[in-house]
Design an enzyme around this catalytic site. Structure first.
Site, PDB file in Angstrom:
ATOM      1  N   ASP A  45      14.170  38.510 -14.850  1.00 32.37           N
ATOM      2  CA  ASP A  45      13.032  38.263 -13.964  1.00 32.37           C
ATOM      3  C   ASP A  45      12.506  39.591 -13.443  1.00 32.37           C
ATOM      4  O   ASP A  45      13.220  40.605 -13.444  1.00 32.37           O
ATOM      5  CB  ASP A  45      13.426  37.351 -12.814  1.00 32.37           C
ATOM      6  N   GLU A  91      17.143  37.703  -9.804  1.00 35.72           N
ATOM      7  CA  GLU A  91      17.622  38.839  -9.020  1.00 35.72           C
ATOM      8  C   GLU A  91      16.544  39.341  -8.075  1.00 35.72           C
ATOM      9  O   GLU A  91      16.836  39.704  -6.928  1.00 35.72           O
ATOM     10  CB  GLU A  91      18.083  39.966  -9.948  1.00 35.72           C
TER      11      GLU A  91
END
Length: 441
Positions: free
Chosen positions: A88, A150
């Protein structure tokens, strides 16, 4: 070792193509409209790992973003290494401030530009390169864990670690999500500040008032908020909240000219705080106001503002406790609110700081790999930013040695516009990891 280095260089062109493909996927989990892209990114990562030779590849989630786990079992008597990265990315911000489109990977002057090109899809590329260089059969067990949230604080990571503890168990954990000292000097990150945040809201009125009729008698909420936020630092710029922990940083030289160059500090603007730069960056608390809600200038009228709020981010030095620091910050805000204004503090996220012990055979193997790949020993540096999930890995696997490495450098501009990856650093990082797997065996 020479043959292995050459094999890394042979696979790098294909790894770069795969990295560019991942950069083109807008995997911003924080944007609800693009969470489908995060699922597409996870699928792409799983396919790349399967093609690299992992027989056991699965996509998992626990009421959060999809993560990918790929396993290659250890040969008899060999250790297992867990290689971490995340797929991500941060929101890209204003497209107009990007020199090239944020999700179209573009090479300029030896750097690959694009959101996630470094943070942290380059971590995935590094793991792919090391595994492919070993022909899909490294001399140690390898588990790759690629997280999907994250950049949103890893809210479901603890549940994932608990649910897949046996699958993820390893002797060594490599977190490829940090920085290097420069494009020529590698680094092992040995300390990380923790983090805590809150939203403070102040109120002085139950409705707005004409500033001409009541100004000078009635306090407006924005003036209250400004005075309150100013109380967080002393005149030198040191944090003025009582009861916060301060540690000791490594004696690393960080000259003022590098601070100005690396940060983009404008002409005439001075540094804040006292102590060496590493001390202030790595071992002291920091407080930043990262957002304010009030009347925008374009909509301003001659009105006393009744309410205003701000979001405050605090970094916690290694050795401190994030929850206790947030307690101290909240107490400061309540104690220093001027003129009897009402104050409300909404507590936010917590992430504990972490300090890594770098002695023993695993770290000897890592230093040897760095020396061979970079031609120099790594700097043992702290990190002013926070990677709170490392403490979760340490708690889940207390016997594992943890190495925090990365493919970023001071010019990367992670989280900012024009994020980029130095392609020479990618090569050296991939060589380091491939050699490290061999050194461990």
């Amino acid at each position: 070792m020479t043959d292995l280095v050459e094999r890394v260089r042979e696979v790098l062109p294909s790894v770069r193509r795969d990295l560019e493909g991942l950069v083109r996927i807008e995997s911003v989990w924080a944007d609800p409209d693009r969470q489908g892209e995060v699922h597409r990114s996870a699928q792409a990562v799983a396919e790349l790992l399967a093609q690299a030779g992992f027989d056991d590849v699965r996509t998992v989630s626990d009421s959060g973003a999809p993560a990918v786990i790929a396993r290659y079992p250890a040969p008899p008597g060999a250790p297992t290494v867990l290689l971490y990265a995340h797929h991500d990315v941060q929101p890209e911000g204003d497209h107009e401030q990007w020199v090239s489109p944020p999700f179209e990977p573009t090479e300029r002057d030896g750097r690959l530009y694009g959101r996630g090109s470094a943070d942290d899809k380059a971590g995935i590329a590094t793991h792919l390169a090391a595994f492919r260089a070993h022909g899909g059969r490294p001399p140690v067990g390898v588990t790759v864990f690629v997280e999907g949230e994250e950049e949103s604080g890893s809210p479901s990571l603890g549940r994932l670690l608990a649910a897949h503890r046996d699958t993820l168990a390893a002797d060594v954990i490599v977190i490829a999500d940090s920085d290097n000292w420069s494009t020529d000097i590698p680094a092992l990150t040995v300390t990380l500040r923790g983090m805590a945040d809150c939203v403070v809201e102040v109120a002085t009125l139950d409705h707005g008032l004409h500033s001409g009729l009541w100004g000078g008698v009635i306090p407006d909420a924005l003036s209250v908020l400004v005075r309150l936020l100013a109380s967080l630092h002393d005149d030198e710029g040191n944090v003025a909240v009582a009861g916060l922990h301060e540690g000791t940083a490594a004696p690393v030289d960080y000259p003022p000219e590098r601070v100005r160059t690396d940060s983009g500090l404008l002409e005439g603007v001075s540094e804040i705080g006292s102590g060496s730069v590493p001390q202030r960056l790595w071992a002291k608390p920091a407080i930043t106001v990262i957002g304010i809600d009030t009347t925008p200038v374009a909509a301003a009228s001659n009105t006393l503002i009744p309410r205003a709020r701000a979001k405050i981010s605090m970094r916690v030095a290694p050795g401190g406790d994030a929850a206790a620091h947030l307690d101290a910050l909240e107490a400061h805000l309540r104690r220093h609110t001027p003129w009897g204004a009402q104050v409300d503090v909404t507590r936010g996220e917590l992430g504990q700081p972490y300090a890594v012990t770098t002695t023993g055979p695993v770290y000897d193997a890592a230093r040897s790999a760095f020396r061979q790949a970079w031609g120099t020993d790594p700097v043992e540096m702290g990190m002013g930013g926070s990677i709170p999930f490392i403490a979760e890995f340490a708690a889940a696997f207390p016997q594992a040695a943890i190495l925090v490495t990365g493919v970023e450098d001071p010019a990367t501009q992670a989280h900012s516009v024009n994020e980029s990856l130095d392609l020479g650093v990618l090569e050296r990082a991939a060589i380091t990891e491939a050699l490290f797997l061999t050194e461990l065996a």
